[in-house]
Design an enzyme around this catalytic site. Structure first.
Site, PDB file in Angstrom:
ATOM      1  CD  GLU A  58      -5.291   2.744  -1.410  1.00  0.00           C
ATOM      2  OE1 GLU A  58      -4.843   3.875  -1.182  1.00  0.00           O
ATOM      3  OE2 GLU A  58      -5.985   2.486  -2.414  1.00  0.00           O
ATOM      4  CG  PHE A  59     -11.292   1.221  -0.961  1.00  0.00           C
ATOM      5  CD1 PHE A  59     -12.059   0.355  -0.195  1.00  0.00           C
ATOM      6  CD2 PHE A  59     -11.307   2.569  -0.638  1.00  0.00           C
ATOM      7  CE1 PHE A  59     -12.833   0.826   0.868  1.00  0.00           C
ATOM      8  CE2 PHE A  59     -12.077   3.055   0.414  1.00  0.00           C
ATOM      9  CZ  PHE A  59     -12.842   2.176   1.169  1.00  0.00           C
ATOM     10  CB  CYS A  69      -7.406  -7.440   2.193  1.00  0.00           C
ATOM     11  SG  CYS A  69      -6.106  -6.218   1.953  1.00  0.00           S
ATOM     12  CB  ALA A 105     -17.401 -20.609  -8.461  1.00  0.00           C
ATOM     13  CE  LYS A 162      -4.835  -6.939   6.959  1.00  0.00           C
ATOM     14  NZ  LYS A 162      -5.763  -5.877   7.361  1.00  0.00           N
ATOM     15  CB  VAL A 182      -0.982  -0.017   1.196  1.00  0.00           C
ATOM     16  CG1 VAL A 182      -1.541   1.368   1.478  1.00  0.00           C
ATOM     17  CG2 VAL A 182      -2.126  -0.968   0.897  1.00  0.00           C
ATOM     18  CE  LYS A 208      -9.550  -2.106   3.010  1.00  0.00           C
ATOM     19  NZ  LYS A 208      -9.305  -2.246   1.591  1.00  0.00           N
ATOM     20  CB  THR A 218      -3.697  -3.639  10.519  1.00  0.00           C
ATOM     21  OG1 THR A 218      -4.223  -3.687   9.175  1.00  0.00           O
ATOM     22  CG2 THR A 218      -3.304  -2.226  10.849  1.00  0.00           C
ATOM     23  CG  ASN A 255     -11.663  -5.540   2.244  1.00  0.00           C
ATOM     24  OD1 ASN A 255     -11.911  -5.155   1.108  1.00  0.00           O
ATOM     25  ND2 ASN A 255     -10.462  -5.443   2.770  1.00  0.00           N
TER      26      ASN A 255
HETATM   27  P1  NAD Z   1       3.010  -4.719   4.047  1.00  0.00           P
HETATM   28  O1  NAD Z   1       3.309  -5.720   5.074  1.00  0.00           O
HETATM   29  O2  NAD Z   1       3.285  -5.034   2.609  1.00  0.00           O
HETATM   30  O3  NAD Z   1       3.798  -3.365   4.382  1.00  0.00           O
HETATM   31  C1  NAD Z   1       3.935  -2.801   5.658  1.00  0.00           C
HETATM   32  C2  NAD Z   1       5.314  -2.173   5.750  1.00  0.00           C
HETATM   33  O4  NAD Z   1       5.388  -1.390   6.924  1.00  0.00           O
HETATM   34  C3  NAD Z   1       6.469  -3.182   5.838  1.00  0.00           C
HETATM   35  O5  NAD Z   1       7.388  -2.940   4.799  1.00  0.00           O
HETATM   36  C4  NAD Z   1       7.087  -2.909   7.218  1.00  0.00           C
HETATM   37  O6  NAD Z   1       8.495  -3.094   7.222  1.00  0.00           O
HETATM   38  C5  NAD Z   1       6.707  -1.449   7.425  1.00  0.00           C
HETATM   39  N1  NAD Z   1       6.684  -0.980   8.807  1.00  0.00           N
HETATM   40  C6  NAD Z   1       6.075  -1.524   9.891  1.00  0.00           C
HETATM   41  N2  NAD Z   1       6.255  -0.742  10.964  1.00  0.00           N
HETATM   42  C7  NAD Z   1       6.976   0.323  10.566  1.00  0.00           C
HETATM   43  C8  NAD Z   1       7.469   1.505  11.217  1.00  0.00           C
HETATM   44  N3  NAD Z   1       7.231   1.742  12.516  1.00  0.00           N
HETATM   45  N4  NAD Z   1       8.198   2.387  10.504  1.00  0.00           N
HETATM   46  C9  NAD Z   1       8.451   2.167   9.213  1.00  0.00           C
HETATM   47  N5  NAD Z   1       7.994   1.088   8.524  1.00  0.00           N
HETATM   48  C10 NAD Z   1       7.268   0.179   9.191  1.00  0.00           C
HETATM   49  O7  NAD Z   1       1.474  -4.324   4.247  1.00  0.00           O
HETATM   50  P2  NAD Z   1       0.444  -3.835   3.121  1.00  0.00           P
HETATM   51  O8  NAD Z   1      -0.063  -4.991   2.343  1.00  0.00           O
HETATM   52  O9  NAD Z   1       1.015  -2.667   2.406  1.00  0.00           O
HETATM   53  O10 NAD Z   1      -0.765  -3.347   4.052  1.00  0.00           O
HETATM   54  C11 NAD Z   1      -0.670  -2.186   4.825  1.00  0.00           C
HETATM   55  C12 NAD Z   1      -2.051  -1.829   5.325  1.00  0.00           C
HETATM   56  O11 NAD Z   1      -2.901  -1.507   4.224  1.00  0.00           O
HETATM   57  C13 NAD Z   1      -2.770  -2.946   6.082  1.00  0.00           C
HETATM   58  O12 NAD Z   1      -3.546  -2.384   7.105  1.00  0.00           O
HETATM   59  C14 NAD Z   1      -3.665  -3.559   5.024  1.00  0.00           C
HETATM   60  O13 NAD Z   1      -4.813  -4.173   5.572  1.00  0.00           O
HETATM   61  C15 NAD Z   1      -4.065  -2.332   4.224  1.00  0.00           C
HETATM   62  N6  NAD Z   1      -4.440  -2.622   2.830  1.00  0.00           N
HETATM   63  C16 NAD Z   1      -3.708  -3.518   2.111  1.00  0.00           C
HETATM   64  C17 NAD Z   1      -4.037  -3.757   0.777  1.00  0.00           C
HETATM   65  C18 NAD Z   1      -3.272  -4.762  -0.042  1.00  0.00           C
HETATM   66  O14 NAD Z   1      -3.754  -5.130  -1.116  1.00  0.00           O
HETATM   67  N7  NAD Z   1      -2.108  -5.211   0.393  1.00  0.00           N
HETATM   68  C19 NAD Z   1      -5.121  -3.066   0.193  1.00  0.00           C
HETATM   69  C20 NAD Z   1      -5.811  -2.148   0.955  1.00  0.00           C
HETATM   70  C21 NAD Z   1      -5.468  -1.930   2.282  1.00  0.00           C
END
Ligand code: NAD
Length: 433
Positions: free
Chosen positions: A148-149, A260, A252, A263, A11, A204, A86, A208
């Site tokens: 974020e979507f 996402c 299907a 969780k 994201v 959000k 998260t 989902n």
């Molecule tokens: P991710 O695990 O790919 O990325 C998270 C990043 O944060 C990691 O690189 C980690 O090293 C870094 N991080 C953690 N703590 C930190 C800190 N204190 N300082 C600096 N960096 C730090 O996660 P993601 O898939 O990008 O998801 C992030 C959020 O967005 C989640 O809540 C997820 O539910 C939400 N989200 C994800 C998606 C998706 O498709 N992946 C879509 C929409 C929303």
């Protein structure tokens, strides 16, 4: 505008890069040093179509920076996005907010000037309030929710052409700032939707959980089709043509997976539990999805027999969906170790390469070519619907003439497979074999 993204994952990296691409100056911060080193050497640490090129262009234009130095990034920016993970707490439905709260504490520690803090991470209702408390309710901080979507694999397009931009804030003046931030997208027609902060947080999770419900619903109808001689694609088309229902998320397949839906459905149930609201529909969706994974394995036993020791099973694709390298909660993570444990020899191919998740499995080998992966297969499991799997000539790929194809994505027609003398199983269709 000058932005700081805390968390440079799927994201933070995509949205940070896309913000830079629409003219903002963006500092992407991550605590993972090797991620930042890779990015500074011009390479994306994740597979996302089009992302590498966009990173290069904006990095070169000095609009996009990568660093581990949060204090420095905070000094140079006005709006801070929290984009950290998260996940669910271990063996629990509830959401682990430690990454979000740690990031918040760092913001408090290192911010001298006024800051707008935006949660892009998916966070339970009331998290913005908790963030404010950690920030000691200081007036210089405004806390906003902007869930974020984006979908992995289509993330750049989703950023550029969002169905909606949701902003939740308890301070109306911040809506104007956020609208300015997204102005190039709003000017192109993106819907800009505002609500209070808790409202945005819930939108959000509710979105989902609803999408997961749609997938689970059609998967259960597919089970019914298999027993009643009906083709699930006819049902999806017939249902999806009703504009009240809509055709998307009515295909299907295997159980839903990814970073996402699993969780966030659990997270929503735990949000309900905290206020004594029984979200019984979401609970059944989670249960049905878990059951489906077992159902797929039972089907493999029906296809190959009870004893599958030394059977060669090939997986085509192991990620939870195409156009991403993300393995989080992919169904393959359950199927492959199970089949391996009961003696099958696994060979797999994935366009995004070998996966560390299977490194410990002795009889599970990654093959960099489809042809080699399929060569000795008794059973080919078509797990992920990458484009490159859509027109394969299996009779040429597999040496064993008695091989069976189990197509979890219904990429092939049962009639064509029968014509080609291929023993074929798919999802939600009457068996022709
Ligand atoms: P991710 O695990 O790919 O990325 C998270 C990043 O944060 C990691 O690189 C980690 O090293 C870094 N991080 C953690 N703590 C930190 C800190 N204190 N300082 C600096 N960096 C730090 O996660 P993601 O898939 O990008 O998801 C992030 C959020 O967005 C989640 O809540 C997820 O539910 C939400 N989200 C994800 C998606 C998706 O498709 N992946 C879509 C929409 C929303």
């Amino acid at each position: 505008m000058k932005l700081c993204m805390i968390g440079t994952g799927y994201v933070g990296l995509v949205s940070g890069t896309c913000f830079a691409d629409i003219g903002h100056t963006v500092y992407c911060v991550d605590s993972n040093k090797s991620k930042i080193e890779k990015l500074n050497s011009g390479k994306s640490p994740i597979y996302e179509p089009g992302l590498n090129d966009l990173i290069k262009v904006n990095h070169k234009a000095k609009r996009l920076f990568f660093t581990c130095n949060l204090p420095d990034a905070l000094k140079k920016t006005d709006i801070v996005f929290i984009c950290v993970g998260t996940p669910n707490k271990k063996n629990s439905l509830s959401v682990d907010l430690s990454y979000v709260f740690n990031a918040t504490k760092e913001i408090l520690k290192h911010s001298k000037a006024k800051k707008i803090i935006v949660t892009k991470s998916t966070v339970p209702v009331g998290t913005g309030d908790s963030i404010e408390k950690i920030l000691k309710n200081k007036k210089k901080f405004t806390v906003i929710s902007n869930p974020e979507f984006l979908r992995e694999g289509e993330a750049i397009r989703d950023f550029r052409y969002p169905d909606r931009i949701v902003i939740g804030s308890n301070s109306p003046s911040s809506f104007k700032i956020m609208k300015n931030l997204y102005l190039p997208l709003v000017n192109k027609g993106a819907k800009f939707f505002t609500t209070n902060r808790r409202g945005a947080e819930l939108i959000k999770y509710a979105s989902n959980a609803f999408l997961a419900t749609k997938i689970t619903f059609i998967n259960e109808i597919a089970n019914l089709c298999e027993k009643t001689g009906i083709n699930i694609e006819d049902i999806s088309l017939g249902m999806g043509s009703d504009l009240r229902i809509g055709s998307r998320f009515l295909r299907a397949g295997p159980a839903y997976g990814g970073s996402c839906f699993p969780k966030d459905t659990k997270g929503l149930v735990s949000i309900g539990n905290k206020v004594n609201i029984d979200l019984s529909i979401v609970k059944s969706v989670i249960k049905s999805n878990e059951k489906r994974k077992q159902l797929l394995l039972n089907r493999i036993h029906q296809i190959l027999g009870k004893n599958i020791k030394n059977k060669n099973i090939t997986f085509l694709g192991v990620t939870f969906k195409p156009n991403t390298d993300d393995m989080r909660d992919s169904v393959s993570l359950l199927m492959i170790p199970y089949l391996h444990k009961i003696g099958a020899k696994i060979s797999y191919y994935d366009p995004t390469g070998e996966k560390k998740e299977f490194n410990q499995l002795k009889n599970c080998k990654f093959n960099p070519e489809i042809k080699i992966a399929c060569k000795n297969a008794d059973l080919v499991v078509l797990h992920t619907d990458w484009d490159e799997f859509k027109s394969l000539d299996f009779n040429k790929l597999v040496k064993n003439k008695k091989f069976i194809l189990y197509d979890l994505r219904n990429l092939y027609s049962s009639i064509d497979m029968k014509k080609n003398n291929i023993k074929y199983f798919s999802i939600g269709r009457p068996s022709t074999s």
